[in-house]
Scaffold this motif. Structure first.
Motif, mmCIF file in Angstrom:
data_model
loop_
_atom_site.group_PDB
_atom_site.id
_atom_site.type_symbol
_atom_site.label_atom_id
_atom_site.label_comp_id
_atom_site.label_asym_id
_atom_site.label_seq_id
_atom_site.Cartn_x
_atom_site.Cartn_y
_atom_site.Cartn_z
ATOM 1 N N ALA A 1 0.820 -1.213 0.000
ATOM 2 C CA ALA A 1 0.000 0.000 0.000
ATOM 3 C C ALA A 1 0.852 1.262 0.000
ATOM 4 O O ALA A 1 0.370 2.338 -0.358
ATOM 5 N N MET A 2 2.131 1.133 0.390
ATOM 6 C CA MET A 2 2.992 2.312 0.518
ATOM 7 C C MET A 2 3.088 3.116 -0.767
ATOM 8 O O MET A 2 3.218 4.344 -0.733
ATOM 9 N N GLN A 3 3.037 2.454 -1.932
ATOM 10 C CA GLN A 3 3.158 3.191 -3.181
ATOM 11 C C GLN A 3 2.025 4.195 -3.355
ATOM 12 O O GLN A 3 2.183 5.178 -4.073
ATOM 13 N N PHE A 4 0.892 3.963 -2.696
ATOM 14 C CA PHE A 4 -0.278 4.829 -2.873
ATOM 15 C C PHE A 4 -0.521 5.735 -1.671
ATOM 16 O O PHE A 4 -1.558 6.395 -1.592
ATOM 17 N N ARG A 5 0.432 5.814 -0.733
ATOM 18 C CA ARG A 5 0.228 6.631 0.478
ATOM 19 C C ARG A 5 -0.086 8.083 0.137
ATOM 20 O O ARG A 5 -1.038 8.670 0.657
ATOM 21 N N THR A 6 0.731 8.679 -0.704
ATOM 22 C CA THR A 6 0.553 10.098 -0.998
ATOM 23 C C THR A 6 -0.749 10.344 -1.748
ATOM 24 O O THR A 6 -1.487 11.290 -1.440
ATOM 25 N N GLN A 7 -1.057 9.495 -2.727
ATOM 26 C CA GLN A 7 -2.281 9.706 -3.488
ATOM 27 C C GLN A 7 -3.517 9.523 -2.604
ATOM 28 O O GLN A 7 -4.518 10.230 -2.784
ATOM 29 N N ALA A 8 -3.463 8.586 -1.663
ATOM 30 C CA ALA A 8 -4.589 8.403 -0.745
ATOM 31 C C ALA A 8 -4.821 9.671 0.067
ATOM 32 O O ALA A 8 -5.972 10.095 0.273
ATOM 33 N N LYS A 9 -3.750 10.305 0.506
ATOM 34 C CA LYS A 9 -3.902 11.535 1.291
ATOM 35 C C LYS A 9 -4.304 12.713 0.417
ATOM 36 O O LYS A 9 -5.003 13.627 0.875
ATOM 37 N N ARG A 10 -3.884 12.699 -0.844
ATOM 38 C CA ARG A 10 -4.375 13.742 -1.762
ATOM 39 C C ARG A 10 -5.871 13.572 -2.026
ATOM 40 O O ARG A 10 -6.617 14.556 -2.088
ATOM 41 N N SER B 1 2.858 7.875 -7.849
ATOM 42 C CA SER B 1 2.862 8.830 -6.739
ATOM 43 C C SER B 1 2.906 10.298 -7.142
ATOM 44 O O SER B 1 2.761 11.170 -6.288
ATOM 45 N N SER B 2 3.076 10.613 -8.415
ATOM 46 C CA SER B 2 3.324 12.007 -8.804
ATOM 47 C C SER B 2 2.064 12.867 -8.745
ATOM 48 O O SER B 2 0.932 12.389 -8.829
ATOM 49 N N GLU B 3 2.297 14.154 -8.636
ATOM 50 C CA GLU B 3 1.216 15.143 -8.643
ATOM 51 C C GLU B 3 0.472 15.127 -9.976
ATOM 52 O O GLU B 3 -0.760 15.228 -10.020
ATOM 53 N N GLU B 4 1.224 14.985 -11.064
ATOM 54 C CA GLU B 4 0.601 14.966 -12.390
ATOM 55 C C GLU B 4 -0.302 13.742 -12.564
ATOM 56 O O GLU B 4 -1.398 13.834 -13.131
ATOM 57 N N SER B 5 0.162 12.606 -12.069
ATOM 58 C CA SER B 5 -0.648 11.397 -12.131
ATOM 59 C C SER B 5 -1.916 11.554 -11.303
ATOM 60 O O SER B 5 -3.000 11.145 -11.724
ATOM 61 N N PHE B 6 -1.788 12.169 -10.127
ATOM 62 C CA PHE B 6 -2.964 12.373 -9.283
ATOM 63 C C PHE B 6 -4.024 13.202 -9.998
ATOM 64 O O PHE B 6 -5.222 12.887 -9.938
ATOM 65 N N THR B 7 -3.593 14.266 -10.649
ATOM 66 C CA THR B 7 -4.552 15.127 -11.348
ATOM 67 C C THR B 7 -5.334 14.338 -12.383
ATOM 68 O O THR B 7 -6.566 14.460 -12.487
ATOM 69 N N GLU B 8 -4.634 13.495 -13.146
ATOM 70 C CA GLU B 8 -5.307 12.680 -14.153
ATOM 71 C C GLU B 8 -6.254 11.675 -13.498
ATOM 72 O O GLU B 8 -7.381 11.448 -13.974
ATOM 73 N N ILE B 9 -5.814 11.065 -12.420
ATOM 74 C CA ILE B 9 -6.635 10.065 -11.728
ATOM 75 C C ILE B 9 -7.896 10.705 -11.159
ATOM 76 O O ILE B 9 -9.010 10.194 -11.346
ATOM 77 N N TYR B 10 -7.735 11.819 -10.481
ATOM 78 C CA TYR B 10 -8.887 12.465 -9.836
ATOM 79 C C TYR B 10 -9.901 12.926 -10.880
ATOM 80 O O TYR B 10 -11.112 12.728 -10.727
ATOM 81 N N ARG B 11 -9.410 13.503 -11.949
ATOM 82 C CA ARG B 11 -10.293 13.977 -13.022
ATOM 83 C C ARG B 11 -11.063 12.793 -13.627
ATOM 84 O O ARG B 11 -12.254 12.885 -13.910
ATOM 85 N N PHE B 12 -10.363 11.670 -13.787
ATOM 86 C CA PHE B 12 -10.980 10.486 -14.388
ATOM 87 C C PHE B 12 -12.037 9.879 -13.467
ATOM 88 O O PHE B 12 -13.121 9.490 -13.918
#
Length: 428
Positions: A45-54, A179-190
């Motif tokens: 789960a560690m790979q997704f820690r930051t995205q989970a908190k975002r 984990s990147s900010e750019e990836s998060f933006t795409e994930i959240y939008r999707f």
């Protein structure tokens, strides 16, 4: 996740009251669906820690963000069992939240697990609203017919999932795409059809932290141990103030623990007859259910390759963003940058670094990596002498990440014959 639903809801409801974010108990009326992350080889789960908190910083109840963990080296023989566990997790989350479907995200080997799951039956695919394929398996059709976002990092630009929204980040490496900010933006939008309010991890007044103590890389829970959480000085890394003791459940889970969001903490894993394993984290900022304390049994795993002595300290560094030793990443130990193009080349995709005195000869040699550790996927070993002696002092550690500022992360110089030291460096 390893902690009980009742405990998680109680803790995160308190956190939500302090932050204004919806709590898990209110998830039935939330527009967000439960999110499940499936990790890759040697992952957790560690790979997704930051995205989970975002996600939580944008209003997701933290109690509906989970991870499906498994023994990745054994996936060929346990795949049906992993799918059955995923079935049970989805059923539980749908029942608890009242959501119509869940969203699945998978990385690397996890895309093999998840694409197979979605293609295995229409009933399984029907319970999934969105699928995010993170730098993993290609496909000639949407897995299970589920709407898909495919995120790709550096590598072959022809990779794609046919019919999906394919997004490419050629300047990001394999784990960084998770984990990147750019990836998060795409994930959240999707997932939501909206732009995120923020890509930061927004601090709360109290961070409720929970997770698991596990054997690497099997993700089997550690039992028969005691866990202590201590606040540490930002100047020395030494314990500063009153700590907490956490029970460890049979599956290795612990917490939630109420921690100060702007304080660094040490988690000390104490097992009878074994070295104490110290884990140091940067401030958590907000509630976190994805903490994983990766350890091993004596004489097993990569830890068995580390030379130990009362005269030197051994350090393990982990970051969910690859270390590029010749391309902008610097890791200073007692004033000396220990990374270079030989021991942390971009192509190696290093996320775990073992730094210790190879051969216990008191000599630092940065010209080449330690071969037996460098041979392990995503890992590197660096021969660096870090004095410990008998008087407890401080190891000065500074991280200068590519595109980031400097972070000072000192730790005590624990002698390696009786202590193990792991340092988790934030990927943002």
């Amino acid at each position: 996740m390893g902690i009980t639903r009742r405990t998680l809801i109680a803790a995160t409801t308190a956190a939500a009251a302090a932050s204004g974010v919806a709590a898990p108990a209110a998830a039935r009326t939330s527009r967000t669906r439960p999110v499940i992350f499936i990790h890759g080889s040697a992952g957790s789960a560690m790979q997704f820690r930051t995205q989970a908190k975002r996600l939580a910083s944008n209003g997701y109840p933290i109690g509906v963000i989970e991870a499906q963990e498994y023994d990745s080296p054994s996936i060929a023989t346990i795949l049906p069992a992993v799918w059955a566990e995923l079935d049970a997790r989805i059923a539980r989350l749908l029942a608890a939240t009242g959501a119509d479907r869940v969203d699945l995200l998978a990385h690397s080997l996890g895309t093999f697990v998840t694409q197979g799951y979605l293609n295995s039956s229409p009933e399984r695919a029907a319970r999934v609203a969105h699928y995010v394929n993170l730098d993993g398996r290609t496909a000639t059709a949407l897995p299970g017919g589920v709407e898909t976002l495919a995120v790709w990092g550096e590598g072959d630009p022809a990779r794609a999932v046919t019919g999906a929204r394919n997004v490419y980040f050629p300047d990001q490496s394999h784990t960084q795409t998770v984990s990147s900010e750019e990836s998060f933006t795409e994930i959240y939008r999707f997932l939501t059809g909206r732009e995120p309010r923020t890509t930061r991890v927004v601090a709360q007044r109290t961070a409720y932290v929970s997770g698991r103590v596990v054997l690497f890389p099997s993700n089997a829970g550690v039992t028969g141990a005691r866990l202590e959480a201590h606040p540490v000085s930002p100047l020395t890394g030494h314990r500063a103030g009153r700590g907490l003791t956490a029970d460890i459940a049979p599956d290795g889970s612990f917490g939630p623990l109420p921690l100060h969001p702007h304080t660094r903490y040490e988690f000390a894993l104490i097992r009878p007859g074994q070295s104490t394993h110290h884990f140091y984290f940067e401030p958590f900022r907000r509630s976190d259910t994805f903490v994983r304390l990766l350890t091993s049994r004596p004489g097993e795993g990569i830890g068995a390759l580390v030379d130990t002595s009362e005269r030197h300290t051994a350090l393990t560094f982990q970051r969910q963003k690859e270390w590029w030793g010749a391309e902008g990443d610097e890791l200073y130990v007692n004033g000396r940058n220990i990374l270079n193009g030989a021991n942390a080349p971009r192509a190696k995709r290093v996320i775990g670094i073992f730094a210790f005195d190879d051969g216990s000869d008191g000599v630092t040699d940065l010209t080449a990596p330690i071969p037996e550790i460098f041979a392990v996927t995503f890992m590197s070993g660096i021969d660096v002498f870090i004095p410990s002696y008998r008087r407890l002092s401080t190891v000065s550690i500074m991280v200068r990440g590519r595109g980031d500022g400097c972070t000072y992360l000192p730790v005590p110089n624990w002698p390696s014959d009786r202590h193990r030291v792991s340092i988790e460096v934030d990927d943002h």
